[in-house]
Design an enzyme around this catalytic site. Sequence first.
Site, mmCIF file in Angstrom:
data_model
loop_
_atom_site.group_PDB
_atom_site.id
_atom_site.type_symbol
_atom_site.label_atom_id
_atom_site.label_comp_id
_atom_site.label_asym_id
_atom_site.label_seq_id
_atom_site.Cartn_x
_atom_site.Cartn_y
_atom_site.Cartn_z
ATOM 1 N N GLU A 69 0.829 -1.225 0.000
ATOM 2 C CA GLU A 69 0.000 0.000 0.000
ATOM 3 C C GLU A 69 0.854 1.262 0.000
ATOM 4 O OE1 GLU A 69 -2.588 0.485 3.386
ATOM 5 O OE2 GLU A 69 -3.445 2.318 2.560
ATOM 6 N N ASP A 89 -0.673 -4.870 3.179
ATOM 7 C CA ASP A 89 -1.182 -3.678 3.854
ATOM 8 C C ASP A 89 -0.570 -3.708 5.252
ATOM 9 O OD1 ASP A 89 -4.498 -2.185 4.263
ATOM 10 O OD2 ASP A 89 -2.544 -1.656 5.119
ATOM 11 N N ILE A 91 -0.561 -1.656 7.861
ATOM 12 C CA ILE A 91 -1.545 -1.355 8.908
ATOM 13 C C ILE A 91 -2.880 -1.138 8.219
ATOM 14 C CG2 ILE A 91 -2.297 0.184 10.760
ATOM 15 C CD1 ILE A 91 0.579 0.912 11.314
ATOM 16 N N ASP A 92 -3.782 -2.101 8.379
ATOM 17 C CA ASP A 92 -5.143 -1.919 7.846
ATOM 18 C C ASP A 92 -5.979 -1.416 9.023
ATOM 19 O OD1 ASP A 92 -7.027 -2.087 5.752
ATOM 20 O OD2 ASP A 92 -7.934 -3.779 6.807
ATOM 21 N N THR A 94 -5.664 2.364 9.679
ATOM 22 C CA THR A 94 -4.756 3.430 10.153
ATOM 23 C C THR A 94 -5.507 4.497 10.937
ATOM 24 O OG1 THR A 94 -3.189 3.055 8.355
ATOM 25 C CG2 THR A 94 -3.107 5.207 9.413
ATOM 26 N N ASP A 219 -6.209 -4.326 0.919
ATOM 27 C CA ASP A 219 -7.136 -4.401 2.058
ATOM 28 C C ASP A 219 -7.780 -5.775 2.181
ATOM 29 O OD1 ASP A 219 -8.221 -1.100 1.180
ATOM 30 O OD2 ASP A 219 -7.029 -1.648 2.949
HETATM 31 O O1 LIG Z 1 -5.905 2.753 4.796
HETATM 32 P P1 LIG Z 1 -6.049 1.492 5.591
HETATM 33 O O2 LIG Z 1 -4.956 0.506 5.277
HETATM 34 O O3 LIG Z 1 -6.270 1.749 7.014
HETATM 35 O O4 LIG Z 1 -7.352 0.750 4.992
HETATM 36 C C1 LIG Z 1 -8.683 1.191 5.274
HETATM 37 C C2 LIG Z 1 -9.099 2.231 4.251
HETATM 38 O O5 LIG Z 1 -8.275 3.373 4.359
HETATM 39 C C3 LIG Z 1 -10.534 2.642 4.509
HETATM 40 O O6 LIG Z 1 -10.903 3.569 3.505
HETATM 41 C C4 LIG Z 1 -11.451 1.467 4.429
HETATM 42 O O7 LIG Z 1 -12.722 1.856 4.742
HETATM 43 C C5 LIG Z 1 -11.045 0.384 5.371
HETATM 44 O O8 LIG Z 1 -11.243 0.795 6.684
HETATM 45 C C6 LIG Z 1 -9.607 -0.003 5.146
HETATM 46 O O9 LIG Z 1 -9.274 -0.965 6.087
HETATM 47 MG MG LIG Z 2 -6.080 -1.007 4.354
HETATM 48 MG MG LIG Z 3 -3.013 0.422 5.365
#
Ligand SMILES: O=P(O)(O)O[C@H]1[C@H](O)[C@@H](O)[C@H](O)[C@H](O)[C@@H]1O
Ligand SMILES: [Mg+2]
Ligand SMILES: [Mg+2]
Length: 291
Positions: A69, A89, A91-92, A94, A219
């Site tokens: 990412e 990814d 940190i999913d 963030t 994601d």
């Molecule tokens: O940017 P990160 O890696 O945190 O991923 C999240 C997305 O940013 C959100 O739009 C989306 O809604 C999800 O929450 C997704 O997990």
């Molecule tokens: Mg993510």
């Molecule tokens: Mg992320």
Amino acid sequence: MAQWTECMNFGIAVARQAREVILDAFKTQKAVMLKSSPADLVTETDQRVEKMIISAIRQKYPTHKFIGEESVAAGERLVLTDSPTWIIDPIDGTVNFVHRFPFVAISIAFAVNQQTEFGIVYSCVEDKLYSAQRGKGAFLNGVPLYASGQEDITKCLVVTEIGAERDDLALTTMTTNILNLLKIPIRGIRAVGTAAVDMCLVATGGADAYYHIGMHCWDIAASALVVREAGGVVIDTNGGEFDMMSRKVIAASSLAVAKRMAQVIQAFPCARDDENPTKAGNDVYNTANGH
Ligand SMILES: O=P(O)(O)O[C@H]1[C@H](O)[C@@H](O)[C@H](O)[C@H](O)[C@@H]1O
Ligand SMILES: [Mg+2]
Ligand SMILES: [Mg+2]
């Protein structure tokens, strides 16, 4: 041992190391940078953890390719070839990480010939490691996972994400989808704040379906396999075949529920992840004029 088990075990070991870095940073004040919108955040920890994961894997598997990412956000091309490719990814969730909302996950998928061979989703604060290898089942901390199998949408608890989009069309589409699902009626809507964990909850049977428009391949690539290996189904929001680059997904306990949801859910337009290989994830939100 299946062909990619050694790779998966190495991926799990790297995820465990990355979790320690994330947990240390979780408690601290974070400098926040914006990406595509005021709700699309990135921190130095996201970037550092992704570099750490990629460098550890590249050292062991120097010929493998990567889609990360934050590497893509920094301008790397997003291209999935037939080569062994790690889709990461770091940190999913963030936004959750910045707010210390305790649902942040590392998502690592591994694809060969553009088919996901294994997926790892580590929900760091919960210490829940979801894993799946193609054809060999899905597991949570080593215990087998099974989707609920629910076929009646009026008995479904549905998970989704509002995402980072803040333009009128996206917000109207998303709220209309929620309204139309609730009117069926479904039992309820939940959003954990990390797409990867949302989808894994379908694999546990704790949720019966998940849908999302606007997320990226990193994601959901890992959690899509976790759902399938737990007996769930994963399709596009248009009811067609799932395509991890399309930025639209429905994961459900059964095909009946998935197809019923596809009849209700509308997608707003968003460019495919692989549409413009050097741009995906790269829209920069300009704080000066707000777009
Ligand atoms: O940017 P990160 O890696 O945190 O991923 C999240 C997305 O940013 C959100 O739009 C989306 O809604 C999800 O929450 C997704 O997990
Ligand atoms: Mg993510
Ligand atoms: Mg992320």
